[in-house]
Design a protein around this motif. Structure first.
Motif, short mmCIF file in Angstrom:
data_model
loop_
_atom_site.label_atom_id
_atom_site.label_comp_id
_atom_site.label_asym_id
_atom_site.label_seq_id
_atom_site.Cartn_x
_atom_site.Cartn_y
_atom_site.Cartn_z
N GLN A 1 13.52 10.00 5.71
CA GLN A 1 14.62 10.29 6.62
C GLN A 1 14.60 11.74 7.09
OE1 GLN A 1 16.97 8.08 7.88
NE2 GLN A 1 15.66 6.54 6.94
N ALA A 2 14.07 12.62 6.24
CA ALA A 2 14.01 14.04 6.58
C ALA A 2 12.79 14.37 7.44
CB ALA A 2 13.99 14.89 5.32
N GLY A 3 11.98 13.35 7.74
CA GLY A 3 10.80 13.58 8.57
C GLY A 3 9.54 13.84 7.79
N LEU A 4 9.61 13.78 6.46
CA LEU A 4 8.44 13.99 5.61
C LEU A 4 7.82 12.65 5.25
CD1 LEU A 4 9.84 16.70 3.17
CD2 LEU A 4 7.95 17.03 4.75
N ALA A 5 6.61 12.71 4.69
CA ALA A 5 5.99 11.49 4.17
C ALA A 5 6.73 11.07 2.90
CB ALA A 5 4.52 11.74 3.86
N PRO A 6 6.97 9.77 2.69
CA PRO A 6 7.67 9.32 1.48
C PRO A 6 7.00 9.78 0.19
CG PRO A 6 7.52 7.54 3.07
CD PRO A 6 6.68 8.67 3.61
N ILE A 7 5.66 9.94 0.22
CA ILE A 7 4.96 10.34 -1.01
C ILE A 7 5.38 11.74 -1.46
CG2 ILE A 7 2.95 8.86 -0.65
CD1 ILE A 7 1.45 11.25 0.48
N ILE A 8 5.81 12.59 -0.53
CA ILE A 8 6.27 13.93 -0.92
C ILE A 8 7.57 13.81 -1.71
CG2 ILE A 8 7.04 16.17 -0.08
CD1 ILE A 8 4.04 15.68 0.18
N GLY A 9 8.47 12.95 -1.26
CA GLY A 9 9.71 12.73 -2.00
C GLY A 9 9.44 12.18 -3.39
N ALA A 10 8.48 11.24 -3.49
CA ALA A 10 8.13 10.67 -4.79
C ALA A 10 7.52 11.73 -5.70
CB ALA A 10 7.14 9.51 -4.60
N PHE A 11 6.68 12.59 -5.13
CA PHE A 11 6.07 13.67 -5.91
C PHE A 11 7.14 14.62 -6.44
CE2 PHE A 11 4.24 18.04 -5.81
CZ PHE A 11 3.36 17.90 -6.88
N ALA B 1 0.83 -1.20 0.00
CA ALA B 1 0.00 0.00 0.00
C ALA B 1 0.87 1.25 0.00
CB ALA B 1 -0.93 0.00 1.21
N GLU B 2 1.94 1.23 0.79
CA GLU B 2 2.86 2.37 0.83
C GLU B 2 3.49 2.59 -0.54
OE1 GLU B 2 4.83 5.59 2.63
OE2 GLU B 2 3.27 4.31 3.46
N LEU B 3 3.89 1.50 -1.20
CA LEU B 3 4.43 1.60 -2.55
C LEU B 3 3.38 2.15 -3.52
CD1 LEU B 3 6.58 -1.64 -3.01
CD2 LEU B 3 7.38 0.72 -3.09
N GLY B 4 2.13 1.73 -3.32
CA GLY B 4 1.06 2.23 -4.17
C GLY B 4 0.92 3.74 -4.05
N ALA B 5 0.95 4.25 -2.82
CA ALA B 5 0.86 5.70 -2.60
C ALA B 5 2.08 6.41 -3.20
CB ALA B 5 0.75 5.99 -1.11
N ILE B 6 3.25 5.80 -3.06
CA ILE B 6 4.48 6.40 -3.59
C ILE B 6 4.41 6.51 -5.11
CG2 ILE B 6 6.94 5.92 -4.00
CD1 ILE B 6 7.04 4.89 -1.08
N PHE B 7 4.00 5.44 -5.78
CA PHE B 7 3.95 5.48 -7.25
C PHE B 7 2.80 6.35 -7.75
CE2 PHE B 7 6.97 2.02 -7.18
CZ PHE B 7 7.72 2.28 -8.31
N LEU B 8 1.73 6.45 -6.98
CA LEU B 8 0.65 7.36 -7.36
C LEU B 8 1.14 8.79 -7.39
CD1 LEU B 8 -2.26 8.26 -7.87
CD2 LEU B 8 -2.69 8.03 -5.42
N LEU B 9 1.84 9.22 -6.32
CA LEU B 9 2.34 10.60 -6.28
C LEU B 9 3.52 10.80 -7.21
CD1 LEU B 9 1.22 12.98 -4.63
CD2 LEU B 9 0.35 10.76 -3.95
#
Length: 412
Positions: free
Chosen positions: A258-268, A83-91
């Motif tokens: 690692q920076a304290g953000l949600a991974p989806i922001i990095g993917a976006f 699910a986390e990967l799904g959110a990452i690839f969506l963004l």
């Protein structure tokens, strides 16, 4: 029989049993994955036929196959990771369809939307907690659970409707990035208070500085660097090295965490950087294919986590619905006021687009529960709020957003 023969026989027998157990466990995982994917596909298709957002059908499909109804798919580390990967690839995909220059044009509105969209729900949530008789720490956790928008829900609806290039969509996406930075900074401070650490100005500044620094570094360095080395990329044929594109997306998602953000922001952000060269290399359709497979799993897992038994209590139901109303109105008012300069219709769309809380509210509630400052009742109320905002916002967006003009690239 010698000891050697006996040890070999025992190794064979017990090793075979372990292998059989592992294969059975793998089979169970694959079967649950089948139920999740099949339910999401059917739910999405059915709601699309009803002219409703497919994501709502996928979330409800997760409820049906999850422990609250059929119980054929259960929460596990494996499906949460998928699910986390799904959110990452969506963004990541949404980022590929978004130009940084477009976000810059709506930067002022996005900042105001994010700040007001945090202030109103947090104040409303705190008052809700205080009115119910909870102490200030619990009330702060309730307010924090209402703060951060889960942009994945909104982004998928806007993507389905083909309106990601509109002004209101750019404001929503820009505000979501700022929202995440500020929301997670607030969460870090409130978590420290819940753990008895007291307020720490240095912790607040370091968390905020690290988060902002990460976003600025990716955009300020990534895009110019990519532009400068573009001729070299053509020589090494980056477009044929799909693994490099995946490494950039997943790498920045990991660094964001690692920076304290949600991974989806990095993917976006990774998607936005790579959008500068997507027209020259053949990787967008490949990312879209992975996103089309994993994103429905993300939405189904969101639904699967709903525990209907927790919502059977009348006081919990009333409290959860009241909290949902506060959550919806807080983001709606904040988004409307922040984007009003773009016109009333766009301002309403922005407000509705910021409503979904998704997994972000669940994370806050889980942290509070783990620290022992949030009760099961509060957790259930937050859970209901998450589901209401997740289901209501896509339907409202579908009703508010007009279909884009055919064969026209003009923004609406």
């Amino acid at each position: 029989m010698t000891w050697l023969h006996a040890s070999v026989l025992l190794t064979f027998v017990f090793g075979g049993q372990a292998l059989a157990a592992a294969e059975a466990e793998t089979g169970g995982i694959l079967l649950q994955l089948f139920y999740l994917i099949a339910a999401a596909v059917v739910g999405g298709w059915l709601f699309s036929r009803l002219r409703l957002p497919a994501v709502v059908g996928q979330v409800l499909a997760g409820v049906v196959v999850g422990p609250s109804v059929l119980g054929v798919a259960l929460p596990s580390d494996f499906n949460r990771a998928l699910a986390e990967l799904g959110a990452i690839f969506l963004l990541f995909m949404v980022g590929l369809e978004t130009r940084f220059s477009d976000l810059l044009k709506v930067g002022k509105e996005a900042l105001i939307v994010a700040v007001l969209g945090i202030a109103f729900p947090m104040i409303g949530g705190y008052i809700f907690g205080a009115f119910q008789g909870y102490d200030s720490i619990v009330a702060l956790f309730i307010g924090t659970a209402l703060v951060a928008t889960s942009v994945g829900i909104t982004a998928k609806v806007l993507q389905e409707m083909g309106v990601l290039n509109t002004v209101y969509a750019q404001i929503i996406l820009g505000a979501a990035v700022i929202d995440d930075i500020l929301g997670l900074t607030i969460l870090a401070v409130v978590s420290g208070l819940g753990a008895g650490e007291g307020f720490s100005g240095s912790k607040l500044l370091s968390t905020l500085g690290l988060s902002i620094g990460f976003v600025v570094a990716v955009l300020a360095l990534g895009i110019p660097l990519l532009t400068r080395i573009r001729p070299a990329l053509k020589r090494v044929a980056l477009g044929n090295s799909f693994g490099v594109v995946l490494a950039v997306g997943l790498g920045l998602a990991g660094l964001a965490a690692q920076a304290g953000l949600a991974p989806i922001i990095g993917a976006f952000l990774a998607g936005m950087v790579l959008s500068e060269v997507k027209d020259e290399y053949d990787f967008e359709n490949k990312v879209r294919a992975i996103e089309a497979f994993l994103a429905p799993i993300f939405f189904a897992v969101v639904g699967m986590q709903l525990n209907l038994a927790l919502l059977g209590s009348g006081p919990v139901l009333i409290g959860g619905l009241l909290l949902s109303a506060i959550a919806v109105l807080g983001k709606l008012i904040g988004g409307y006021l922040g984007a009003l300069s773009r016109g009333k219709r766009d301002a309403v769309v922005v407000g509705v687009g910021m409503v979904p809380r998704g997994e972000v509210g669940l994370i806050v509630a889980n942290i509070g529960l783990g620290l022992g400052v949030v009760t099961q009742t509060v957790y259930a109320e937050v859970l209901l709020m998450v589901m209401v905002t997740t289901l209501v916002a896509p339907i409202a967006l579908r009703a508010l957003v007009p279909a884009p003009p055919v064969a026209s690239g003009v923004k609406t």
